[in-house]
Enzyme design. Structure first.
Site, PDB file in Angstrom:
ATOM      1  CE  LYS A  44     -21.999  -9.863  -0.439  1.00 18.40           C
ATOM      2  NZ  LYS A  44     -22.599  -8.703  -0.169  1.00 18.40           N
TER       3      LYS A  44
ATOM      4  CE1 TYR B 162     -22.334 -13.146  -0.411  1.00 17.92           C
ATOM      5  CE2 TYR B 162     -19.879 -13.900  -0.516  1.00 17.92           C
ATOM      6  CZ  TYR B 162     -20.824 -13.389   0.319  1.00 17.92           C
ATOM      7  OH  TYR B 162     -21.160 -12.717   0.950  1.00 17.92           O
TER       8      TYR B 162
END
Length: 289
Positions: A158, A154
């Site tokens: 991002k 993640y």
């Protein structure tokens, strides 16, 4: 254009619109007069959201990692609603747990949905955004600025979308397309509620500083993001204090490592699998492909 309501009559595309933040963004865009193109994996949920909006709304069930399907959706949106002048790249997937124990296919899928999916979304809708001198909002995260242990895929994705959006802002500015980055903290979606059911992420959030572990209502965050869309803002922070993190982000790895040494070594943690109903739908679709 209505200068008191700059979104009135505009066509806006929102990915990941079946639930959570994407649904919230769509509702606030519709309240301000935009016509909506809802994109996501869960067709029944998308149809229900579209039917409940106070303006014209259509939906397309499509995987944002499918370049050909996204191109066809972009053509359909322009033909049925008109060329979009707003695109919000919100579709996302998360999983947590030790990298060594993570499922390599799921780890890769997080990168593909969050980063590659965002790039394919912009690529598909860029001709329309160029024609309308439109605005692209990339949903990023606190994880873009300060990577957290146990969330490697993640955080990598991002950080990637932040970099991608910065590059696109400079590249597309001469053509009149605005690019914004939305930095978010914990938002009250099913993904976050699901995360709290897993010890590894519950412990991670519990040991963060007070403001950083607070969960913020979807409606509050969505309203802030749609105001940024109206203003074509280059950055938006929800909550606002995240702006302060920009000034100290280079110093974050040390404290994060110290925190992890204190809080994440006493218990064995296992991988979470995909988080939230949307995440599970994305993973199931990938497995079936």
């Amino acid at each position: 254009m209505n200068h008191r309501n700059p979104l009135e009559g505009r066509v806006a595309v929102v990915t990941g619109a079946a639930r959570g933040l994407g649904e919230g963004i769509a509702r606030h865009l519709a309240r301000r007069g935009a016509r909506l193109a809802l994109v996501g994996l869960e067709e029944e949920r998308l149809a229900a959201v579209a039917a409940s909006l106070p303006t014209t709304a259509k939906h397309w069930a499509v995987d944002v990692t499918d370049a050909g399907a996204l191109r066809r959706v972009a053509e359909d949106v322009s033909n049925s609603l008109g060329p979009p002048s707003v695109v919000v790249a919100n579709a996302g997937l998360a999983e947590g747990g030790p990298f060594a124990e993570s499922d390599p296919a799921l780890w890769r899928r997080v990168i593909e949905v969050n980063l590659i999916g965002s790039s394919l979304t912009l690529r598909a809708f860029l001709p329309a955004l160029t024609a309308t001198h439109g605005y692209y909002l990339q949903i990023a995260s606190l994880a873009s600025m300060g990577a957290a242990p146990m969330m490697s895929a993640y955080c990598a994705s991002k950080a990637g979308v932040e970099s991608f959006a910065h590059a696109m802002r400079a590249e597309l500015d001469p053509s009149g397309v605005g690019v914004g980055i939305a930095y978010l903290n914990w938002t009250d979606t099913d993904m976050i509620r699901d995360a709290d059911q897993h010890a590894v992420l519950r412990e991670l959030r519990a040991h963060m500083p007070g403001p950083a572990r607070k969960i913020y209502p979807v409606d509050t965050v969505a309203a802030r993001l749609v105001t940024a869309v109206e203003r074509r803002s280059p950055t938006v922070y929800a909550p606002a204090w995240l702006r302060c993190v920009q000034a100290v982000r280079a110093a974050l790895p040390g404290p994060v490592t110290h925190l992890a040494r204190r809080s994440l070594t006493s218990s064995p943690f296992t991988a979470t699998g995909p988080l939230g109903a949307g995440g599970r739908a994305a993973a199931e679709r990938s497995d079936a492909a």
